[in-house]
Motif scaffolding. Structure first.
Motif, mmCIF file in Angstrom:
data_model
loop_
_atom_site.group_PDB
_atom_site.id
_atom_site.type_symbol
_atom_site.label_atom_id
_atom_site.label_comp_id
_atom_site.label_asym_id
_atom_site.label_seq_id
_atom_site.Cartn_x
_atom_site.Cartn_y
_atom_site.Cartn_z
ATOM 1 N N GLU A 66 0.823 -1.217 0.000
ATOM 2 C CA GLU A 66 0.000 0.000 0.000
ATOM 3 C C GLU A 66 0.850 1.256 0.000
ATOM 4 O OE1 GLU A 66 -3.734 2.049 2.262
ATOM 5 O OE2 GLU A 66 -2.353 0.881 3.472
ATOM 6 N N GLU A 67 1.949 1.252 0.717
ATOM 7 C CA GLU A 67 2.764 2.459 0.829
ATOM 8 C C GLU A 67 3.753 2.619 -0.318
ATOM 9 O OE1 GLU A 67 1.278 4.065 2.871
ATOM 10 O OE2 GLU A 67 0.455 2.505 4.159
ATOM 11 N N ASP A 68 4.031 1.559 -1.047
ATOM 12 C CA ASP A 68 5.021 1.598 -2.120
ATOM 13 C C ASP A 68 4.334 1.298 -3.444
ATOM 14 O OD1 ASP A 68 7.452 1.711 -3.453
ATOM 15 O OD2 ASP A 68 7.855 -0.414 -3.129
ATOM 16 N N MET A 69 3.547 2.281 -3.922
ATOM 17 C CA MET A 69 2.814 2.093 -5.165
ATOM 18 C C MET A 69 3.773 2.131 -6.353
ATOM 19 S SD MET A 69 -0.696 4.219 -4.334
ATOM 20 C CE MET A 69 -0.419 5.273 -5.663
ATOM 21 N N GLY A 70 3.328 1.640 -7.484
ATOM 22 C CA GLY A 70 4.132 1.639 -8.694
ATOM 23 C C GLY A 70 4.535 3.042 -9.119
ATOM 24 N N THR A 71 5.412 3.130 -10.087
ATOM 25 C CA THR A 71 5.942 4.422 -10.526
ATOM 26 C C THR A 71 4.861 5.357 -11.044
ATOM 27 O OG1 THR A 71 6.436 3.463 -12.679
ATOM 28 C CG2 THR A 71 8.230 3.507 -11.069
ATOM 29 N N ASP A 72 3.786 4.823 -11.595
ATOM 30 C CA ASP A 72 2.711 5.681 -12.094
ATOM 31 C C ASP A 72 1.610 5.885 -11.057
ATOM 32 O OD1 ASP A 72 1.649 3.164 -12.076
ATOM 33 O OD2 ASP A 72 0.997 3.177 -14.166
ATOM 34 N N GLY A 73 1.849 5.460 -9.830
ATOM 35 C CA GLY A 73 0.876 5.646 -8.756
ATOM 36 C C GLY A 73 -0.295 4.683 -8.804
ATOM 37 N N LYS A 74 -0.150 3.587 -9.546
ATOM 38 C CA LYS A 74 -1.235 2.611 -9.658
ATOM 39 C C LYS A 74 -0.736 1.225 -9.256
ATOM 40 C CE LYS A 74 -3.509 5.058 -13.367
ATOM 41 N NZ LYS A 74 -3.983 5.019 -14.731
ATOM 42 N N TYR A 75 -1.649 0.449 -8.737
ATOM 43 C CA TYR A 75 -1.359 -0.940 -8.428
ATOM 44 C C TYR A 75 -1.628 -1.774 -9.675
ATOM 45 C CZ TYR A 75 -2.027 0.804 -3.660
ATOM 46 O OH TYR A 75 -1.955 1.515 -2.505
ATOM 47 N N VAL A 76 -0.786 -2.740 -9.956
ATOM 48 C CA VAL A 76 -0.993 -3.622 -11.108
ATOM 49 C C VAL A 76 -1.076 -5.058 -10.595
ATOM 50 C CG1 VAL A 76 -0.079 -4.435 -13.306
ATOM 51 C CG2 VAL A 76 0.261 -2.044 -12.626
ATOM 52 N N LEU A 77 -2.263 -5.629 -10.686
ATOM 53 C CA LEU A 77 -2.472 -7.007 -10.266
ATOM 54 C C LEU A 77 -2.541 -7.883 -11.511
ATOM 55 C CD1 LEU A 77 -3.007 -9.043 -8.003
ATOM 56 C CD2 LEU A 77 -5.449 -8.484 -8.210
ATOM 57 N N THR A 78 -1.644 -8.860 -11.578
ATOM 58 C CA THR A 78 -1.607 -9.786 -12.713
ATOM 59 C C THR A 78 -2.018 -11.175 -12.225
ATOM 60 O OG1 THR A 78 0.691 -10.460 -12.332
ATOM 61 C CG2 THR A 78 0.325 -8.461 -13.680
ATOM 62 N N ASN A 79 -1.942 -12.157 -13.100
ATOM 63 C CA ASN A 79 -2.240 -13.534 -12.717
ATOM 64 C C ASN A 79 -1.077 -14.200 -11.989
ATOM 65 O OD1 ASN A 79 -4.884 -13.689 -13.644
ATOM 66 N ND2 ASN A 79 -4.248 -14.192 -15.718
ATOM 67 N N ASP A 80 0.086 -13.538 -11.952
ATOM 68 C CA ASP A 80 1.249 -14.093 -11.269
ATOM 69 C C ASP A 80 0.968 -14.244 -9.771
ATOM 70 O OD1 ASP A 80 2.768 -14.064 -13.618
ATOM 71 O OD2 ASP A 80 3.446 -12.013 -13.250
ATOM 72 N N PRO A 81 1.662 -15.175 -9.106
ATOM 73 C CA PRO A 81 1.558 -15.253 -7.642
ATOM 74 C C PRO A 81 1.939 -13.889 -7.047
ATOM 75 C CG PRO A 81 2.739 -17.155 -8.505
ATOM 76 C CD PRO A 81 2.572 -16.193 -9.644
ATOM 77 N N THR A 82 1.033 -13.316 -6.266
ATOM 78 C CA THR A 82 1.199 -11.939 -5.797
ATOM 79 C C THR A 82 0.806 -11.808 -4.332
ATOM 80 O OG1 THR A 82 0.657 -11.123 -8.017
ATOM 81 C CG2 THR A 82 0.505 -9.532 -6.212
ATOM 82 N N TRP A 83 1.613 -11.060 -3.604
ATOM 83 C CA TRP A 83 1.319 -10.706 -2.211
ATOM 84 C C TRP A 83 0.818 -9.268 -2.193
ATOM 85 C CZ3 TRP A 83 1.978 -14.171 1.761
ATOM 86 C CH2 TRP A 83 2.744 -15.300 1.495
ATOM 87 N N THR A 84 -0.266 -9.017 -1.453
ATOM 88 C CA THR A 84 -0.706 -7.642 -1.208
ATOM 89 C C THR A 84 -0.506 -7.360 0.274
ATOM 90 O OG1 THR A 84 -3.018 -8.288 -0.853
ATOM 91 C CG2 THR A 84 -2.378 -7.638 -3.102
ATOM 92 N N ILE A 85 -0.048 -6.142 0.562
ATOM 93 C CA ILE A 85 0.372 -5.807 1.930
ATOM 94 C C ILE A 85 -0.196 -4.448 2.334
ATOM 95 C CG2 ILE A 85 2.372 -5.346 3.405
ATOM 96 C CD1 ILE A 85 3.940 -6.885 1.008
#
Length: 118
Positions: A66-85
């Motif tokens: 949540e605190e370290d968003m992507g460079t464009d300020g958006k979250y990108v969720l793909t089908n890859d194994p992913t942790w959300t924090i």
């Protein structure tokens, strides 16, 4: 997966507990998107602690903090194994020393939550 998620949440929870029990220990509070959307140095420290542990155990997994968003300020969720924090869910309560906050960690595969701890 579950044991690592629990370890990460408990480690971050220990940091949060220590700060909450130490009067005036939070030095940096910043507004993110509005005056009620806060981020503290403890948020950042806990997110770093969690992400470092997850990366060490699962280097091939994606992380969304949540605190370290992507460079464009958006979250990108793909089908890859992913942790959300969310290192401190309830940061406003945390800032006011109300014990109504927690660590949220979720593991998703193909965008479907399979493990979640608080």
């Amino acid at each position: 997966i579950l044991s690592v998620a629990k370890e990460a949440a408990q480690s971050a929870g220990s940091v949060i507990r220590k700060v909450m029990l130490t009067p005036k220990s939070e030095k940096s509070i910043v507004n993110k998107s509005s005056s009620v959307d806060l981020v503290t140095e403890t948020d950042k420290k806990c997110e770093e602690l969690i992400t470092n542990l997850l990366r060490s155990k699962f280097p091939e997994h994606k992380l969304i903090g949540e605190e370290d968003m992507g460079t464009d300020g958006k979250y990108v969720l793909t089908n890859d194994p992913t942790w959300t924090i969310d290192p401190i869910d309830g940061t406003t309560n945390f800032v006011h020393r109300l014990s109504l906050c927690c660590v949220l960690i979720c593991f998703l595969i193909e965008k479907i939550p399979v493990v979640s701890v608080t």
